[in-house]
Design an enzyme around this catalytic site. Sequence first.
Site, mmCIF file in Angstrom:
data_model
loop_
_atom_site.group_PDB
_atom_site.id
_atom_site.type_symbol
_atom_site.label_atom_id
_atom_site.label_comp_id
_atom_site.label_asym_id
_atom_site.label_seq_id
_atom_site.Cartn_x
_atom_site.Cartn_y
_atom_site.Cartn_z
ATOM 1 N N ASP A 297 0.882 -1.160 0.000
ATOM 2 C CA ASP A 297 0.000 0.000 0.000
ATOM 3 C C ASP A 297 0.927 1.219 0.000
ATOM 4 O O ASP A 297 2.121 1.108 0.291
ATOM 5 C CB ASP A 297 -0.851 -0.057 1.275
ATOM 6 C CG ASP A 297 -1.511 1.267 1.597
ATOM 7 O OD1 ASP A 297 -2.225 1.791 0.721
ATOM 8 O OD2 ASP A 297 -1.276 1.791 2.694
ATOM 9 N N ASP B 40 -0.209 5.154 0.830
ATOM 10 C CA ASP B 40 -0.482 6.200 1.826
ATOM 11 C C ASP B 40 -0.596 5.609 3.229
ATOM 12 O O ASP B 40 -1.440 4.764 3.471
ATOM 13 C CB ASP B 40 -1.764 6.950 1.442
ATOM 14 C CG ASP B 40 -1.566 7.742 0.163
ATOM 15 O OD1 ASP B 40 -2.341 7.532 -0.784
ATOM 16 O OD2 ASP B 40 -0.609 8.524 0.101
HETATM 17 C C1 XBP Z 1 -5.178 6.215 0.792
HETATM 18 C C2 XBP Z 1 -6.363 6.894 0.241
HETATM 19 C C3 XBP Z 1 -6.161 7.984 -0.773
HETATM 20 C C4 XBP Z 1 -5.447 9.174 -0.120
HETATM 21 C C5 XBP Z 1 -5.678 10.441 -0.891
HETATM 22 O O1 XBP Z 1 -4.677 5.398 -0.233
HETATM 23 O O2 XBP Z 1 -7.466 6.537 0.588
HETATM 24 O O3 XBP Z 1 -7.442 8.374 -1.202
HETATM 25 O O4 XBP Z 1 -6.009 9.394 1.173
HETATM 26 O O5 XBP Z 1 -5.231 10.263 -2.228
HETATM 27 P P1 XBP Z 1 -3.839 4.017 0.135
HETATM 28 P P2 XBP Z 1 -6.193 10.727 -3.421
HETATM 29 O O6 XBP Z 1 -4.676 2.903 -0.462
HETATM 30 O O7 XBP Z 1 -2.508 4.200 -0.530
HETATM 31 O O8 XBP Z 1 -3.724 3.925 1.657
HETATM 32 O O9 XBP Z 1 -6.683 12.112 -3.065
HETATM 33 O O10 XBP Z 1 -5.312 10.667 -4.637
HETATM 34 O O11 XBP Z 1 -7.299 9.692 -3.427
HETATM 35 MG MG MG Z 2 -2.934 3.233 3.315
#
Ligand code: XBP
Ligand code: MG
Length: 260
Positions: A10, A12
């Site tokens: 993953d 973020d």
């Molecule tokens: C986390 C998310 C993303 C980010 C924001 O992604 O839910 O939506 O919060 O990015 P991950 P965007 O699966 O990597 O934990 O504004 O581009 O959606």
């Molecule tokens: Mg994440």
Amino acid sequence: MSVLTTLIFDVDGTLADTEANGHRPAFNNAFRAANLAWHWDAELYGKLLKISGGKERMQHYIDDYQAPVPFAWQGEVTQRLQQLHEAKTGYYLKLLKNGGIPLRPGVARLLQEAHKQRLTLAIATTTTEDNVRVLLEQTLGKESVHWFAIMATANQVPKKKPAPDVYHYVLEKLNLSTDNCLAFEDSANGLTAATAAGLKTFITPTAYTAKEDFRQAWAIATHLGDSDTPCTWLKPLPGNKVPPMVDLASLQQAFSRTYG
Ligand code: XBP
Ligand code: MG
């Protein structure tokens, strides 16, 4: 006996603490630039994070928090949110390019080790490809983007996490058996998605996700650890192993103890 051949990350919260240091300020910059009376403080953002996807999160803010919507948006809210999200992504990329968001402890070390030992590396994220590419380029150098056999991102699957779509996409594209893969996540949404795809999942929570339900995790540590920053185990590796950092040898040994 399972042999570990593939690590699926993953982005973020897992590779870097991007929510606190990147996405949230980027959303607020975009709201201000659009003259919207919206502001997401850390506490509110923590609640909104249960919705994956920046556009979906803003729609949720309107629907469930009665966010004030400008009259000029009437009948075209979806398009306006698309534009607002593009502006937000512009601010986010600028933050990344200013070097503002470091990788979490141990992430560079484990990625470099896995790359050197020719394991398969993959990305499975809800954010956009640009956001992933720039984070990797800024932290690991331009070449690092090519370490990954696939980068499955927001717009390649119909449903975002906690749906398993993005993990199914990685498994299908790389023709992988879940037996040989380990997913790395930071949130309950991510754990639900990876688990529903049949994957064992290693959790490294962030301050935003620390209180979430991780009972289905394969193992849980505060982060992946480095020689000068040992990790703390919240759920030891199978075999009750608690090494000071999450390295390939420890993962492979624990994997060989895991069946199915
Ligand atoms: C986390 C998310 C993303 C980010 C924001 O992604 O839910 O939506 O919060 O990015 P991950 P965007 O699966 O990597 O934990 O504004 O581009 O959606
Ligand atoms: Mg994440």
